[in-house]
Design a protein around this motif. Sequence first.
Motif, mmCIF file in Angstrom:
data_model
loop_
_atom_site.group_PDB
_atom_site.id
_atom_site.type_symbol
_atom_site.label_atom_id
_atom_site.label_comp_id
_atom_site.label_asym_id
_atom_site.label_seq_id
_atom_site.Cartn_x
_atom_site.Cartn_y
_atom_site.Cartn_z
ATOM 1 N N GLN A 1 0.812 -1.212 0.000
ATOM 2 C CA GLN A 1 0.000 0.000 0.000
ATOM 3 C C GLN A 1 0.847 1.263 0.000
ATOM 4 O OE1 GLN A 1 -2.543 -0.450 3.406
ATOM 5 N NE2 GLN A 1 -4.037 -1.715 2.327
ATOM 6 N N ARG B 1 -3.717 -3.106 -10.741
ATOM 7 C CA ARG B 1 -5.034 -3.748 -10.656
ATOM 8 C C ARG B 1 -5.886 -3.393 -11.883
ATOM 9 N NH1 ARG B 1 -7.387 -5.831 -6.234
ATOM 10 N NH2 ARG B 1 -5.964 -4.700 -4.855
ATOM 11 N N THR C 1 -3.069 -6.365 -2.090
ATOM 12 C CA THR C 1 -2.331 -5.236 -1.520
ATOM 13 C C THR C 1 -2.139 -5.465 -0.026
ATOM 14 O OG1 THR C 1 -4.411 -4.010 -1.294
ATOM 15 C CG2 THR C 1 -3.075 -3.555 -3.231
ATOM 16 N N ALA D 1 0.624 3.176 -3.341
ATOM 17 C CA ALA D 1 -0.812 2.983 -3.556
ATOM 18 C C ALA D 1 -1.213 3.199 -5.009
ATOM 19 C CB ALA D 1 -1.600 3.930 -2.645
ATOM 20 N N ALA E 1 -0.240 0.249 -7.141
ATOM 21 C CA ALA E 1 -1.126 -0.900 -6.943
ATOM 22 C C ALA E 1 -2.442 -0.711 -7.693
ATOM 23 C CB ALA E 1 -1.383 -1.111 -5.451
#
Length: 206
Positions: free
Chosen positions: A115, A125, A139, A118, A121
């Motif tokens: 995370q 995704r 995460t 962030a 991630a």
Amino acid sequence: QGHLSLAAKARQDNDVVVMSNFVNPLQFGPKEDFATYPRDLDRDNKLAENVGVDYVFAPAGEEMYPQGYNTYVEVKGEATEKMCGRSRPGHFLGVTTVVLKLFLIAQPDRAYFGQKDAQQAIVIRKMANDLNLPIEIVTCPIVREEDGLALSSRNTYLSAAERKSALALPKALNAGKQMIEKGERDAAAVRKEILRVLESSPGVRV
């Protein structure tokens, strides 16, 4: 320890754990720290073994990007237009390109990201969803020093004064978190308090 926490979580969830160890030149800008980015493969391999990693994939740059390489993956839109996407042009193109290549090589059921990064991630995704990749993106929580600073290999670049100033970040985030936990639901009010804490901290410019 931050990266190792991802490996430890993967060990809990899976029968086989593969960890990549590759400093990706594509995600560094021309004036960034690719040449000086910390590298110690022998140490990293020992640490990975200690947390139960089965295989470490540590390719050379020319293996990932041989001469004549000219194929890239890019997530467009809001996910990559703000924050790092704005201040580091081309960064996320490098991230998504190398991550997709690693996914295709390793064929994982799950992939673990922190995370702390962030936006990265979120972008990964989005790529996985858009391309219908059969991979669960997991995460994991930020790992912090005792004083609250998020663990990062780049913390070694900070002077003592800069490191002290950096503590304004967890302090400000905690201030916002406490407001939410007490029932505040006005995002503008939370943002205002976070900015107040940051702007009142020595050495911090917003």
